[in-house]
Design an enzyme around this catalytic site. Structure first.
Site, PDB file in Angstrom:
ATOM      1  N   HIS A   1      19.058  47.722  70.503  1.00 18.43           N
ATOM      2  CA  HIS A   1      20.228  48.610  70.570  1.00 18.43           C
ATOM      3  C   HIS A   1      21.484  47.871  71.014  1.00 18.43           C
ATOM      4  CE1 HIS A   1      18.189  52.614  70.100  1.00 18.43           C
ATOM      5  NE2 HIS A   1      17.158  51.795  70.256  1.00 18.43           N
TER       6      HIS A   1
ATOM      7  N   ASP B   1      29.572  45.826  72.549  1.00 16.01           N
ATOM      8  CA  ASP B   1      28.684  46.979  72.467  1.00 16.01           C
ATOM      9  C   ASP B   1      27.836  46.822  71.221  1.00 16.01           C
ATOM     10  OD1 ASP B   1      27.714  49.454  73.304  1.00 16.01           O
ATOM     11  OD2 ASP B   1      29.723  50.228  73.701  1.00 16.01           O
TER      12      ASP B   1
HETATM   13  P1  ADQ Z   1      24.968  53.186  75.549  1.00 15.20           P
HETATM   14  O1  ADQ Z   1      25.389  51.902  76.144  1.00 15.20           O
HETATM   15  O2  ADQ Z   1      24.449  54.199  76.490  1.00 15.20           O
HETATM   16  O3  ADQ Z   1      23.889  52.947  74.391  1.00 15.20           O
HETATM   17  P2  ADQ Z   1      26.622  54.762  73.588  1.00 15.20           P
HETATM   18  O4  ADQ Z   1      26.154  54.304  72.266  1.00 15.20           O
HETATM   19  O5  ADQ Z   1      28.074  55.019  73.631  1.00 15.20           O
HETATM   20  O6  ADQ Z   1      26.284  53.744  74.767  1.00 15.20           O
HETATM   21  O7  ADQ Z   1      25.865  56.087  73.930  1.00 15.20           O
HETATM   22  C1  ADQ Z   1      26.134  56.869  75.062  1.00 15.20           C
HETATM   23  C2  ADQ Z   1      25.629  58.292  74.807  1.00 15.20           C
HETATM   24  O8  ADQ Z   1      25.592  58.998  76.034  1.00 15.20           O
HETATM   25  C3  ADQ Z   1      26.521  59.057  73.858  1.00 15.20           C
HETATM   26  O9  ADQ Z   1      25.759  59.865  73.025  1.00 15.20           O
HETATM   27  C4  ADQ Z   1      27.382  59.894  74.805  1.00 15.20           C
HETATM   28  O10 ADQ Z   1      27.839  61.108  74.266  1.00 15.20           O
HETATM   29  C5  ADQ Z   1      26.446  60.135  75.958  1.00 15.20           C
HETATM   30  N1  ADQ Z   1      27.219  60.231  77.206  1.00 15.20           N
HETATM   31  C6  ADQ Z   1      27.989  59.282  77.756  1.00 15.20           C
HETATM   32  N2  ADQ Z   1      28.579  59.749  78.887  1.00 15.20           N
HETATM   33  C7  ADQ Z   1      28.165  61.016  79.042  1.00 15.20           C
HETATM   34  C8  ADQ Z   1      28.417  62.032  80.022  1.00 15.20           C
HETATM   35  N3  ADQ Z   1      29.224  61.866  81.043  1.00 15.20           N
HETATM   36  N4  ADQ Z   1      27.804  63.216  79.873  1.00 15.20           N
HETATM   37  C9  ADQ Z   1      26.980  63.415  78.817  1.00 15.20           C
HETATM   38  N5  ADQ Z   1      26.712  62.499  77.866  1.00 15.20           N
HETATM   39  C10 ADQ Z   1      27.286  61.323  77.976  1.00 15.20           C
HETATM   40  C11 ADQ Z   1      23.137  51.834  73.926  1.00 15.20           C
HETATM   41  C12 ADQ Z   1      23.972  50.650  73.430  1.00 15.20           C
HETATM   42  C13 ADQ Z   1      24.979  51.115  72.401  1.00 15.20           C
HETATM   43  C14 ADQ Z   1      24.257  51.827  71.248  1.00 15.20           C
HETATM   44  C15 ADQ Z   1      23.288  52.869  71.777  1.00 15.20           C
HETATM   45  C16 ADQ Z   1      22.404  53.410  70.666  1.00 15.20           C
HETATM   46  O11 ADQ Z   1      24.624  50.022  74.528  1.00 15.20           O
HETATM   47  O12 ADQ Z   1      25.732  50.033  71.893  1.00 15.20           O
HETATM   48  O13 ADQ Z   1      25.222  52.473  70.429  1.00 15.20           O
HETATM   49  O14 ADQ Z   1      22.432  52.340  72.773  1.00 15.20           O
HETATM   50  O15 ADQ Z   1      21.771  52.377  69.984  1.00 15.20           O
END
Ligand code: ADQ
Length: 453
Positions: free
Chosen positions: A151, A359
């Protein structure tokens, strides 16, 4: 599915993390078993894993012991692999005990998973915590097809070499029948690493051979479930929280950032950019409101505590410097929100500010686009160093290290004519519609199934 942490949804709430949200959306489609850590740290591990079934998904979890948690999870995973794979080696802190714990926990996962396996199961393992799992399963005689999806980004060879034990990790990865990455850059870096380090033979663009064992490696950009986001956006129109936020803004434009509190997300640079934006384009003082939502994660790792303090200071300083009796420039929250509330917040924001230093993908960027009202969409400002930038090139792309550039992009976004906003939004929606979470899952599973041949 196997991942370090299993996230069992509770009362419609999901943990704030991309992996959990992606895996769950993919599992819901056809059902299956999700195996991993319960999140509990115990003195003595329960002998039998805990099993919970909800709908078509069975969750099976095991506990970790304190030392495993400290050295495997907080140690090798989050103090070595995470910073290095995000091109931030200054946060890396390698210790040999941690590497040993990483091996032991990968063995433990294999050992506990084996009794759950059926002969025709496909095994799909997720993320950097479990890069040695296939090797352990092979050693124990398991022959089911095994796929791995990373990921996070995969680092260039020059950087990977600075991590002790990198050859062992690469060898572990080559035990998988299929290794998936978020972008072409990651795949290229991986191919380069295995040829340089393991003397792998590249058979074609997708196949390689190491020590007589063939594997496939490909690109599978993770995405979102468009209909879930659209439904949440629709539902959010009638929520009290949305009304409260709109009322509190009093027609001022809203800029939103939503990230786990993590140094890779570039929050420090982002706050600096916003401060510069208020300094340089003073007409926005008293007007623009920046809502940064950053739920805490990995609190036991020192670097995370430090960044939290830095951000609190930066937000406090900025409010002290610019706030007026009826306006605050930044609202900084460490809270998690339910899906509907969060998507509702994204929808009413004029600007989505997504500026990680690196990311793998960044799902928030895609969620922001999908949550918009097509008749009056907001503008996505996106780091060119997020995997999502490869697909969402109609966003305003910025380099997060160029603070002036991000400040300029904020000004451009807030003044962008409707026609251009719509054009960019349509282009991004076309990409997300074509490559949604379903496509991610189906492509990966299809290719994993093909490896049986
Ligand atoms: P993350 O580093 O966690 O994921 P991201 O892909 O942006 O980053 O996903 C975060 C998720 O958590 C999103 O669905 C978002 O809506 C949710 N989220 C964030 N803050 C929140 C809050 N305060 N309340 C509720 N929900 C919240 C890792 C990798 C990324 C990759 C994903 C998936 O670091 O690069 O995109 O896995 O593979």
């Amino acid at each position: 599915m196997v991942s370090n942490r299993v996230a069992i949804p509770k009362g419609g709430r999901l943990p704030a993390g991309g992996l959990a949200i992606g895996v769950l959306a993919a599992l819901k489609q056809y059902g299956g078993l999700w195996f991993g850590w319960s999140g509990e740290v115990t003195k003595v591990r329960r002998i039998k894993p805990v099993k919970v079934t909800q709908g078509n998904i069975t969750y099976v979890t095991i506990d970790l012991q304190q030392q495993e948690h400290d050295q495997y999870y907080n140690g090798f995973c989050n103090r070595v692999l995470w910073p290095l794979f995000h091109y931030l080696p200054q946060f890396m802190d390698f210790q040999r005990d941690q590497w040993r714990a990483y091996q032991t926990v990968n063995q433990l996962f294999a050992h506990k998973l084996i009794p759950l396996l059926k002969p025709d199961d496909l095994i799909w393992v997720h993320d950097y915590h479990l890069m040695l799992l296939a090797q352990e399963l092979h050693t124990a005689g398991v022959t089911n097809p095994m796929g791995f999806f990373l990921h996070i980004p995969f680092p260039a060879y020059g950087l990977l070499r600075s991590m002790p034990r990198h050859t062992r990790v690469l060898r572990g990865l080559c035990h998988y029948d299929l290794v998936g990455f978020q972008t072409g850059d990651d795949l290229l870096a991986f191919r380069n690493c295995v040829t340089n380090d393991l003397g792998a033979t590249l058979i074609d663009d997708h196949q390689l051979e190491v020590a007589g064992r063939k594997s496939r490696a490909g690109v599978f950009p993770i995405s979102i479930d468009m209909s879930t986001i659209k439904n949440a956006a629709r539902k959010s129109l009638h929520t009290h929280t949305r009304e409260r936020l709109i009322k509190s803004l009093a027609r001022r434009p809203l800029i939103i950032g939503v990230d786990r509190l993590d140094y890779s997300k570039g929050l420090n640079n982002r706050l600096q950019a916003y401060e510069l934006f208020l300094e340089k384009y003073s007409e926005n003082r008293g007007k623009a409101v920046f809502l940064q939502i950053a739920p805490q994660s990995r609190e036991q790792v020192r670097a995370y505590g430090e960044i939290q303090r830095e951000l609190e200071e930066a937000a406090g300083r900025m409010n002290g410097r610019f706030a007026e009796f009826d306006w605050m420039p930044i609202r900084y929250l460490n809270q998690s929100f339910g899906r509907t509330t969060l998507i509702g917040f994204l929808r009413i924001s004029q600007v989505g500010l997504v500026t990680p230093l690196r990311d793998g993908m960044n799902l928030v960027a895609k969620e922001y686009v999908a949550a918009q009202n097509p008749a009056a969409p907001g503008v996505l400002i996106l780091s060119s160093l997020a995997g999502a930038a490869r697909e969402l090139d109609a966003a305003l792309l910025v380099n997060p290290f160029d603070v002036d550039g991000v400040a300029e992009a904020l000004q451009t976004a807030l003044n962008m004519p409707l026609a251009e906003r719509k054009e960019r939004h349509t282009a991004m929606m076309d990409v997300i519609r074509r490559h949604d979470i379903r496509a991610w899952r189906e492509n990966f599973v299809q290719q994993l199934q093909d490896t049986r041949k």
